[in-house]
Design a protein around this motif. Structure first.
Motif, PDB file in Angstrom:
ATOM      1  N   THR A 243      18.358  67.216  32.302  1.00 39.24           N
ATOM      2  CA  THR A 243      18.718  66.039  31.526  1.00 39.24           C
ATOM      3  C   THR A 243      19.879  65.303  32.196  1.00 39.24           C
ATOM      4  O   THR A 243      20.835  65.906  32.639  1.00 39.24           O
ATOM      5  CB  THR A 243      19.133  66.448  30.101  1.00 39.24           C
ATOM      6  N   ARG A 244      19.795  63.974  32.279  1.00 42.23           N
ATOM      7  CA  ARG A 244      20.836  63.188  32.925  1.00 42.23           C
ATOM      8  C   ARG A 244      21.949  62.888  31.922  1.00 42.23           C
ATOM      9  O   ARG A 244      21.713  62.594  30.763  1.00 42.23           O
ATOM     10  CB  ARG A 244      20.254  61.876  33.467  1.00 42.23           C
ATOM     11  N   HIS A 245      23.180  62.994  32.372  1.00 41.84           N
ATOM     12  CA  HIS A 245      24.336  62.730  31.533  1.00 41.84           C
ATOM     13  C   HIS A 245      25.298  61.844  32.312  1.00 41.84           C
ATOM     14  O   HIS A 245      25.358  61.899  33.540  1.00 41.84           O
ATOM     15  CB  HIS A 245      25.041  64.040  31.152  1.00 41.84           C
ATOM     16  N   SER A 246      26.053  61.018  31.597  1.00 43.97           N
ATOM     17  CA  SER A 246      27.051  60.212  32.271  1.00 43.97           C
ATOM     18  C   SER A 246      28.150  61.122  32.806  1.00 43.97           C
ATOM     19  O   SER A 246      28.458  62.160  32.232  1.00 43.97           O
ATOM     20  CB  SER A 246      27.641  59.179  31.308  1.00 43.97           C
ATOM     21  N   ALA A 247      28.737  60.741  33.931  1.00 43.98           N
ATOM     22  CA  ALA A 247      29.746  61.580  34.568  1.00 43.98           C
ATOM     23  C   ALA A 247      31.016  61.594  33.734  1.00 43.98           C
ATOM     24  O   ALA A 247      31.537  60.542  33.372  1.00 43.98           O
ATOM     25  CB  ALA A 247      30.044  61.066  35.971  1.00 43.98           C
ATOM     26  N   PRO A 248      31.554  62.772  33.425  1.00 43.67           N
ATOM     27  CA  PRO A 248      32.819  62.836  32.678  1.00 43.67           C
ATOM     28  C   PRO A 248      33.969  62.322  33.529  1.00 43.67           C
ATOM     29  O   PRO A 248      33.920  62.339  34.768  1.00 43.67           O
ATOM     30  CB  PRO A 248      32.967  64.323  32.356  1.00 43.67           C
ATOM     31  N   ALA A 249      35.034  61.890  32.862  1.00 43.02           N
ATOM     32  CA  ALA A 249      36.148  61.234  33.547  1.00 43.02           C
ATOM     33  C   ALA A 249      36.783  62.113  34.614  1.00 43.02           C
ATOM     34  O   ALA A 249      37.163  61.633  35.687  1.00 43.02           O
ATOM     35  CB  ALA A 249      37.200  60.813  32.519  1.00 43.02           C
ATOM     36  N   HIS A 250      36.906  63.413  34.349  1.00 43.03           N
ATOM     37  CA  HIS A 250      37.564  64.278  35.331  1.00 43.03           C
ATOM     38  C   HIS A 250      36.716  64.458  36.585  1.00 43.03           C
ATOM     39  O   HIS A 250      37.244  64.633  37.674  1.00 43.03           O
ATOM     40  CB  HIS A 250      37.934  65.627  34.716  1.00 43.03           C
ATOM     41  N   LEU A 251      35.385  64.408  36.439  1.00 39.80           N
ATOM     42  CA  LEU A 251      34.521  64.492  37.621  1.00 39.80           C
ATOM     43  C   LEU A 251      34.644  63.223  38.453  1.00 39.80           C
ATOM     44  O   LEU A 251      34.712  63.280  39.693  1.00 39.80           O
ATOM     45  CB  LEU A 251      33.065  64.713  37.211  1.00 39.80           C
ATOM     46  N   VAL A 252      34.693  62.079  37.793  1.00 46.34           N
ATOM     47  CA  VAL A 252      34.886  60.815  38.505  1.00 46.34           C
ATOM     48  C   VAL A 252      36.193  60.853  39.293  1.00 46.34           C
ATOM     49  O   VAL A 252      36.244  60.454  40.467  1.00 46.34           O
ATOM     50  CB  VAL A 252      34.874  59.629  37.517  1.00 46.34           C
ATOM     51  N   ALA A 253      37.255  61.356  38.654  1.00 45.61           N
ATOM     52  CA  ALA A 253      38.562  61.413  39.318  1.00 45.61           C
ATOM     53  C   ALA A 253      38.548  62.391  40.488  1.00 45.61           C
ATOM     54  O   ALA A 253      39.101  62.111  41.560  1.00 45.61           O
ATOM     55  CB  ALA A 253      39.636  61.818  38.308  1.00 45.61           C
ATOM     56  N   ALA A 254      37.922  63.555  40.301  1.00 55.06           N
ATOM     57  CA  ALA A 254      37.863  64.550  41.373  1.00 55.06           C
ATOM     58  C   ALA A 254      37.029  64.041  42.548  1.00 55.06           C
ATOM     59  O   ALA A 254      37.397  64.226  43.720  1.00 55.06           O
ATOM     60  CB  ALA A 254      37.284  65.860  40.840  1.00 55.06           C
ATOM     61  N   GLU A 255      35.914  63.396  42.258  1.00 56.21           N
ATOM     62  CA  GLU A 255      35.068  62.862  43.328  1.00 56.21           C
ATOM     63  C   GLU A 255      35.790  61.758  44.082  1.00 56.21           C
ATOM     64  O   GLU A 255      35.682  61.666  45.323  1.00 56.21           O
ATOM     65  CB  GLU A 255      33.755  62.340  42.748  1.00 56.21           C
ATOM     66  N   ALA A 256      36.509  60.899  43.370  1.00 53.70           N
ATOM     67  CA  ALA A 256      37.240  59.817  44.035  1.00 53.70           C
ATOM     68  C   ALA A 256      38.282  60.389  45.001  1.00 53.70           C
ATOM     69  O   ALA A 256      38.426  59.909  46.134  1.00 53.70           O
ATOM     70  CB  ALA A 256      37.914  58.920  42.997  1.00 53.70           C
ATOM     71  N   MET A 257      39.008  61.414  44.560  1.00 59.64           N
ATOM     72  CA  MET A 257      39.991  62.050  45.427  1.00 59.64           C
ATOM     73  C   MET A 257      39.316  62.656  46.651  1.00 59.64           C
ATOM     74  O   MET A 257      39.755  62.458  47.799  1.00 59.64           O
ATOM     75  CB  MET A 257      40.749  63.130  44.654  1.00 59.64           C
ATOM     76  N   CYS A 258      38.228  63.406  46.422  1.00 62.86           N
ATOM     77  CA  CYS A 258      37.503  64.047  47.523  1.00 62.86           C
ATOM     78  C   CYS A 258      36.947  63.026  48.501  1.00 62.86           C
ATOM     79  O   CYS A 258      37.111  63.160  49.720  1.00 62.86           O
ATOM     80  CB  CYS A 258      36.338  64.850  46.955  1.00 62.86           C
ATOM     81  N   ASP A 259      36.264  62.030  47.976  1.00 65.09           N
ATOM     82  CA  ASP A 259      35.570  61.069  48.836  1.00 65.09           C
ATOM     83  C   ASP A 259      36.548  60.254  49.674  1.00 65.09           C
ATOM     84  O   ASP A 259      36.266  59.933  50.833  1.00 65.09           O
ATOM     85  CB  ASP A 259      34.691  60.149  47.994  1.00 65.09           C
ATOM     86  N   ASN A 260      37.686  59.906  49.100  1.00 66.22           N
ATOM     87  CA  ASN A 260      38.666  59.135  49.870  1.00 66.22           C
ATOM     88  C   ASN A 260      39.353  59.992  50.930  1.00 66.22           C
ATOM     89  O   ASN A 260      39.490  59.572  52.084  1.00 66.22           O
ATOM     90  CB  ASN A 260      39.686  58.491  48.935  1.00 66.22           C
ATOM     91  N   LEU A 261      39.756  61.200  50.568  1.00 65.38           N
ATOM     92  CA  LEU A 261      40.407  62.061  51.549  1.00 65.38           C
ATOM     93  C   LEU A 261      39.443  62.489  52.652  1.00 65.38           C
ATOM     94  O   LEU A 261      39.862  62.759  53.781  1.00 65.38           O
ATOM     95  CB  LEU A 261      41.003  63.284  50.860  1.00 65.38           C
ATOM     96  N   ALA A 262      38.144  62.532  52.343  1.00 67.18           N
ATOM     97  CA  ALA A 262      37.150  62.911  53.353  1.00 67.18           C
ATOM     98  C   ALA A 262      37.027  61.867  54.459  1.00 67.18           C
ATOM     99  O   ALA A 262      36.465  62.150  55.522  1.00 67.18           O
ATOM    100  CB  ALA A 262      35.790  63.137  52.696  1.00 67.18           C
TER     101      ALA A 262
END
Length: 241
Positions: A4-23
């Protein structure tokens, strides 16, 4: 498996943003550092596309704590002191808190097949915990299809789980086994491994009859399998504050 698809929770958005930018920064970089004991935790959410404006100096549990603080108004110092009895719990403390239901707004996820993006998985090193390295804590990014090529566990099904974590050791060894299908952002093209924040794949096992966690491996090509009698595993989902 839960598809089932769910909208991304706020903490996942924040963690991904940190990861993707530092990568976007070349490895190694002083803005992305695994925090050793006795050194401060420092995080900074910057501007997308400007990786030099982001920073993560943290260990696994400290990173998750900082992501929660950044994402939710309720996750302040008072909340952590009241419910976790610590302003920055270690991984083993998170596992115990998840299992006991002591954190309001956190619901235990007992089946590997029920994991969703954004769920937290805490591993408690019952067998060899130290004062500061008590286990591991990750954020789930996605769950793959069952994996059967190596290191089966009788009565269990093995699943690759892509995680976001701040770790001293990346997940996997470049060029070995099925690593190419389950890579880690902290391993460069030459196979050099770097500590810090990134994404990689861990292998989690669930009981084939009821789906409950039975063990894990650090990576797809790790030979060591840790079962839950040695290292307790509890996942949790944030459902409120």
């Amino acid at each position: 498996m839960n598809t089932t698809r769910h909208s991304a929770p706020a903490h996942l958005v924040a963690a991904e943003a940190m990861c993707d930018n530092l990568a976007q920064l070349p490895l190694p970089d002083a803005r992305n550092v695994y925090k050793e004991p006795g050194t401060p935790t420092v995080t900074a959410w910057g501007t997308d596309g400007r990786p030099e404006s982001w920073q993560c100096w943290a260990a696994c549990a400290a990173f998750v704590t900082e992501v929660l603080r950044h994402s939710y108004p309720w996750a302040d110092t008072r909340w952590f002191r009241t419910h976790a009895r610590s302003t920055s719990p270690y991984a083993a403390q998170y596992q115990t808190l998840f299992a006991s239901g002591a954190l309001p707004g956190f619901t235990a996820v007992t089946r590997v097949t029920d994991l969703r993006p954004g769920d937290l998985i805490a591993v408690n090193h019952l067998d060899d915990a130290t004062a500061v390295h008590t286990g591991h804590l990750v954020v789930v990014r996605q769950v793959g299809r069952p994996y059967t090529r190596i290191r089966g566990l009788a009565g269990s099904t093995q699943y690759p789980v892509q995680v976001i974590d701040c770790s001293r050791f990346p997940h996997g060894v470049s060029g070995r086994g099925d690593y190419a299908a389950y890579p880690d952002t902290r391993i460069d093209a030459a196979g050099q491994r770097w500590p810090g924040l990134g994404t990689g794949w861990m292998m989690f096992y669930g009981d084939s009859s009821d789906g409950r966690f039975t063990g894990y491996r650090w990576s797809v090509n790790s030979t060591e399998l840790s079962t839950t009698d040695r290292r307790a595993i509890t996942a949790a989902r944030i459902t409120g504050g």
